[in-house]
Design a protein around this motif. Structure first.
Motif, PDB file in Angstrom:
ATOM      1  N   ASN A 233     -68.779  22.882  51.559  1.00 63.87           N
ATOM      2  CA  ASN A 233     -69.338  21.582  51.198  1.00 63.87           C
ATOM      3  C   ASN A 233     -70.522  21.276  52.116  1.00 63.87           C
ATOM      4  O   ASN A 233     -70.703  21.943  53.147  1.00 63.87           O
ATOM      5  N   PRO A 234     -71.340  20.308  51.765  1.00 66.32           N
ATOM      6  CA  PRO A 234     -72.550  20.031  52.562  1.00 66.32           C
ATOM      7  C   PRO A 234     -72.251  19.735  54.026  1.00 66.32           C
ATOM      8  O   PRO A 234     -73.109  20.009  54.885  1.00 66.32           O
ATOM      9  N   GLU A 235     -71.062  19.231  54.340  1.00 70.60           N
ATOM     10  CA  GLU A 235     -70.708  18.949  55.738  1.00 70.60           C
ATOM     11  C   GLU A 235     -70.523  20.224  56.557  1.00 70.60           C
ATOM     12  O   GLU A 235     -70.449  20.165  57.790  1.00 70.60           O
ATOM     13  N   ASP A 236     -70.458  21.354  55.893  1.00 67.73           N
ATOM     14  CA  ASP A 236     -70.349  22.626  56.604  1.00 67.73           C
ATOM     15  C   ASP A 236     -71.711  23.172  57.024  1.00 67.73           C
ATOM     16  O   ASP A 236     -71.781  24.213  57.683  1.00 67.73           O
ATOM     17  N   THR A 237     -72.776  22.500  56.657  1.00 65.22           N
ATOM     18  CA  THR A 237     -74.121  22.925  57.038  1.00 65.22           C
ATOM     19  C   THR A 237     -74.277  22.882  58.543  1.00 65.22           C
ATOM     20  O   THR A 237     -74.057  21.847  59.177  1.00 65.22           O
ATOM     21  N   ALA A 238     -74.639  24.018  59.127  1.00 63.00           N
ATOM     22  CA  ALA A 238     -74.746  24.132  60.578  1.00 63.00           C
ATOM     23  C   ALA A 238     -75.236  25.536  60.919  1.00 63.00           C
ATOM     24  O   ALA A 238     -75.300  26.411  60.052  1.00 63.00           O
ATOM     25  N   VAL A 239     -75.543  25.708  62.191  1.00 63.70           N
ATOM     26  CA  VAL A 239     -75.731  27.063  62.715  1.00 63.70           C
ATOM     27  C   VAL A 239     -74.374  27.528  63.228  1.00 63.70           C
ATOM     28  O   VAL A 239     -73.723  26.817  63.998  1.00 63.70           O
ATOM     29  N   TYR A 240     -73.968  28.700  62.792  1.00 65.48           N
ATOM     30  CA  TYR A 240     -72.664  29.243  63.168  1.00 65.48           C
ATOM     31  C   TYR A 240     -72.834  30.320  64.235  1.00 65.48           C
ATOM     32  O   TYR A 240     -73.659  31.238  64.090  1.00 65.48           O
ATOM     33  N   TYR A 241     -72.066  30.174  65.291  1.00 67.03           N
ATOM     34  CA  TYR A 241     -72.151  31.062  66.438  1.00 67.03           C
ATOM     35  C   TYR A 241     -70.838  31.834  66.622  1.00 67.03           C
ATOM     36  O   TYR A 241     -69.755  31.279  66.468  1.00 67.03           O
ATOM     37  N   CYS A 242     -70.990  33.072  67.014  1.00 67.75           N
ATOM     38  CA  CYS A 242     -69.871  33.914  67.392  1.00 67.75           C
ATOM     39  C   CYS A 242     -69.805  33.934  68.920  1.00 67.75           C
ATOM     40  O   CYS A 242     -70.850  33.915  69.592  1.00 67.75           O
ATOM     41  N   ALA A 243     -68.587  33.973  69.462  1.00 66.10           N
ATOM     42  CA  ALA A 243     -68.426  33.971  70.908  1.00 66.10           C
ATOM     43  C   ALA A 243     -67.247  34.844  71.310  1.00 66.10           C
ATOM     44  O   ALA A 243     -66.299  35.015  70.536  1.00 66.10           O
ATOM     45  N   ALA A 244     -67.325  35.377  72.527  1.00 63.22           N
ATOM     46  CA  ALA A 244     -66.279  36.251  73.057  1.00 63.22           C
ATOM     47  C   ALA A 244     -65.752  35.691  74.363  1.00 63.22           C
ATOM     48  O   ALA A 244     -66.524  35.257  75.223  1.00 63.22           O
ATOM     49  N   ASP A 245     -64.447  35.716  74.493  1.00 62.94           N
ATOM     50  CA  ASP A 245     -63.773  35.180  75.676  1.00 62.94           C
ATOM     51  C   ASP A 245     -62.824  36.237  76.234  1.00 62.94           C
ATOM     52  O   ASP A 245     -61.901  36.664  75.551  1.00 62.94           O
ATOM     53  N   HIS A 246     -63.058  36.621  77.485  1.00 64.52           N
ATOM     54  CA  HIS A 246     -62.242  37.675  78.096  1.00 64.52           C
ATOM     55  C   HIS A 246     -60.973  37.076  78.669  1.00 64.52           C
ATOM     56  O   HIS A 246     -60.760  37.050  79.880  1.00 64.52           O
ATOM     57  N   SER A 247     -60.140  36.571  77.755  1.00 59.63           N
ATOM     58  CA  SER A 247     -58.863  36.023  78.167  1.00 59.63           C
ATOM     59  C   SER A 247     -57.824  36.367  77.105  1.00 59.63           C
ATOM     60  O   SER A 247     -58.140  37.018  76.106  1.00 59.63           O
ATOM     61  N   ARG A 248     -56.612  35.906  77.315  1.00 57.50           N
ATOM     62  CA  ARG A 248     -55.527  36.255  76.400  1.00 57.50           C
ATOM     63  C   ARG A 248     -55.201  35.158  75.393  1.00 57.50           C
ATOM     64  O   ARG A 248     -54.537  35.398  74.397  1.00 57.50           O
ATOM     65  N   MET A 249     -55.674  33.958  75.662  1.00 58.26           N
ATOM     66  CA  MET A 249     -55.324  32.832  74.803  1.00 58.26           C
ATOM     67  C   MET A 249     -56.524  32.434  73.959  1.00 58.26           C
ATOM     68  O   MET A 249     -57.652  32.446  74.432  1.00 58.26           O
ATOM     69  N   VAL A 250     -56.256  32.036  72.736  1.00 59.33           N
ATOM     70  CA  VAL A 250     -57.337  31.540  71.885  1.00 59.33           C
ATOM     71  C   VAL A 250     -57.725  30.160  72.382  1.00 59.33           C
ATOM     72  O   VAL A 250     -56.906  29.248  72.403  1.00 59.33           O
ATOM     73  N   GLN A 251     -58.965  30.027  72.790  1.00 64.39           N
ATOM     74  CA  GLN A 251     -59.473  28.771  73.336  1.00 64.39           C
ATOM     75  C   GLN A 251     -60.302  28.048  72.286  1.00 64.39           C
ATOM     76  O   GLN A 251     -60.960  28.676  71.455  1.00 64.39           O
ATOM     77  N   THR A 252     -60.285  26.742  72.339  1.00 62.56           N
ATOM     78  CA  THR A 252     -61.079  25.954  71.406  1.00 62.56           C
ATOM     79  C   THR A 252     -62.281  25.290  72.067  1.00 62.56           C
ATOM     80  O   THR A 252     -63.102  24.694  71.377  1.00 62.56           O
ATOM     81  N   ARG A 253     -62.386  25.393  73.373  1.00 61.83           N
ATOM     82  CA  ARG A 253     -63.486  24.748  74.084  1.00 61.83           C
ATOM     83  C   ARG A 253     -64.586  25.758  74.356  1.00 61.83           C
ATOM     84  O   ARG A 253     -64.326  26.844  74.862  1.00 61.83           O
ATOM     85  N   SER A 254     -65.794  25.390  74.045  1.00 61.35           N
ATOM     86  CA  SER A 254     -66.908  26.335  74.106  1.00 61.35           C
ATOM     87  C   SER A 254     -67.126  26.865  75.517  1.00 61.35           C
ATOM     88  O   SER A 254     -67.509  28.032  75.689  1.00 61.35           O
TER      89      SER A 254
END
Length: 124
Positions: A87-108
């Motif tokens: 939907n139009p609210e999904d318009t954005a620049v999408y970034y991929c990121a890598a985190d060298h840890s074991r837990m899925v983090q939600t904070r950039s």
């Protein structure tokens, strides 16, 4: 060092789908949590989805649940984001990121490496 390159963004009509890819180089990402974030104009970067090392654990922002799917192919050193029912609210620049840890983090700020982003525009 891990280099990340996103691809697959573009212009799509509301209700359509896109599949983003994030190709990694420099190191294997098999022991990195991988995440997708997005940033819309005038807004802060926000978490979209994350996936654990083996792909057995995934986490999603509430606004994309049941629409987006994150996956990874460690043999190809690549992470994907399948986006449906856009939907139009999904318009954005999408970034991929890598985190060298074991837990899925939600904070950039938890993520160590970032790609340059791929723009997604959803027209109404």
């Amino acid at each position: 060092q891990v280099q990340l390159v996103e691809s697959g963004g573009g212009l799509v009509q509301a209700g359509g789908s896109l599949r983003l890819s994030c190709a990694a180089s420099g190191r294997t990402i098999s022991n990195y949590v991988m995440g997708w974030f997005r940033q819309a104009p005038g807004k802060e970067r926000e978490f979209v989805a994350g996936i654990s090392w083996t792909g057995s654990l995934t986490e999603y922002a509430n606004f994309v649940k049941n629409r987006f799917t994150i996956s990874r192919d460690n043999a190809k050193n690549t992470v994907y984001l399948q986006m449906n029912s856009l939907n139009p609210e999904d318009t954005a620049v999408y970034y991929c990121a890598a985190d060298h840890s074991r837990m899925v983090q939600t904070r950039s700020y938890e993520y160590d490496y970032w790609g340059q982003g791929t723009p997604v525009t959803v027209s109404s």
